[in-house]
Design a protein around this motif. Structure first.
Motif, PDB file in Angstrom:
ATOM      1  N   TYR A 174      81.051  32.775  74.977  1.00 20.74           N
ATOM      2  CA  TYR A 174      79.940  32.265  75.776  1.00 20.74           C
ATOM      3  C   TYR A 174      80.367  32.056  77.235  1.00 20.74           C
ATOM      4  O   TYR A 174      79.723  32.538  78.161  1.00 20.74           O
ATOM      5  CB  TYR A 174      79.414  30.964  75.170  1.00 20.74           C
ATOM      6  N   LEU A 175      81.465  31.327  77.436  1.00 21.80           N
ATOM      7  CA  LEU A 175      81.922  31.070  78.799  1.00 21.80           C
ATOM      8  C   LEU A 175      82.370  32.359  79.482  1.00 21.80           C
ATOM      9  O   LEU A 175      82.116  32.563  80.676  1.00 21.80           O
ATOM     10  CB  LEU A 175      83.040  30.029  78.790  1.00 21.80           C
ATOM     11  N   ASP A 176      82.996  33.247  78.716  1.00 19.04           N
ATOM     12  CA  ASP A 176      83.398  34.546  79.256  1.00 19.04           C
ATOM     13  C   ASP A 176      82.162  35.358  79.675  1.00 19.04           C
ATOM     14  O   ASP A 176      82.174  36.026  80.709  1.00 19.04           O
ATOM     15  CB  ASP A 176      84.222  35.301  78.215  1.00 19.04           C
ATOM     16  N   GLN A 177      81.088  35.277  78.899  1.00 20.99           N
ATOM     17  CA  GLN A 177      79.847  35.978  79.233  1.00 20.99           C
ATOM     18  C   GLN A 177      79.237  35.418  80.524  1.00 20.99           C
ATOM     19  O   GLN A 177      78.702  36.172  81.339  1.00 20.99           O
ATOM     20  CB  GLN A 177      78.840  35.881  78.087  1.00 20.99           C
ATOM     21  N   LEU A 178      79.326  34.105  80.716  1.00 21.16           N
ATOM     22  CA  LEU A 178      78.820  33.517  81.962  1.00 21.16           C
ATOM     23  C   LEU A 178      79.587  34.053  83.171  1.00 21.16           C
ATOM     24  O   LEU A 178      78.992  34.342  84.217  1.00 21.16           O
ATOM     25  CB  LEU A 178      78.897  31.989  81.916  1.00 21.16           C
ATOM     26  N   ILE A 179      80.900  34.216  83.045  1.00 18.98           N
ATOM     27  CA  ILE A 179      81.701  34.795  84.130  1.00 18.98           C
ATOM     28  C   ILE A 179      81.299  36.257  84.344  1.00 18.98           C
ATOM     29  O   ILE A 179      81.155  36.707  85.482  1.00 18.98           O
ATOM     30  CB  ILE A 179      83.211  34.658  83.831  1.00 18.98           C
ATOM     31  N   TYR A 180      81.088  36.993  83.256  1.00 19.30           N
ATOM     32  CA  TYR A 180      80.640  38.384  83.351  1.00 19.30           C
ATOM     33  C   TYR A 180      79.283  38.463  84.059  1.00 19.30           C
ATOM     34  O   TYR A 180      79.081  39.285  84.953  1.00 19.30           O
ATOM     35  CB  TYR A 180      80.550  38.986  81.942  1.00 19.30           C
TER      36      TYR A 180
END
Length: 137
Positions: A65-71
């Motif tokens: 989830y947090l990685d997707q926000l950075i993406y």
């Protein structure tokens, strides 16, 4: 009790701790903490966007989830703010998420490079949920 987050110093990185009555709200608070780690003041404009994810467990789902926000930040050139999340546990953990994408051109943002598994934890206690994540800056 509404969910809340706290930014914490962590050697050369920054950590976000979040607390809330439900897992959904803690995920959203961590997303807001990620935004706060990148920007001191977040303007009120921006269009909402949404996405869905699935993972084998809650820690993996939180990381993704947090990685997707950075993406999304990198691809859309926006700072994801006002994060809302619905977490659905099961054999495969799923989430539906949305955020308000504040144009990066309107903020002075610091770069968060990545989410780490280092010291990541998600725990349910008597007063609700608590989570802790270290961000690579």
């Amino acid at each position: 009790m509404d969910a809340r987050y706290e930014l914490r110093d962590h050697t050369a990185d920054v950590a976000v701790a979040a607390f809330g009555p439900a897992l959904d709200s803690v995920f959203g608070a961590l997303g807001d903490g990620l935004s706060a780690a990148q920007c001191d003041e977040i303007p009120a404009d921006g269009e909402r966007f949404s996405f869905s994810l699935a993972a084998e467990g809650r820690e993996a789902l939180l990381f993704d989830y947090l990685d997707q926000l950075i993406y999304e930040r990198d691809v859309r050139a926006v700072l994801p703010a006002d994060n809302e999340v619905s977490v659905n546990p099961g054999e495969e953990w799923r989430l539906e998420a949305s955020a308000r994408g504040v144009p990066l051109a309107e903020v002075e943002a610091r770069e968060v490079k990545a989410v780490t598994y280092s010291e990541m934890r998600i725990e349910e206690g008597e007063d609700g949920w608590e989570a802790y994540v270290v961000l690579d800056v």
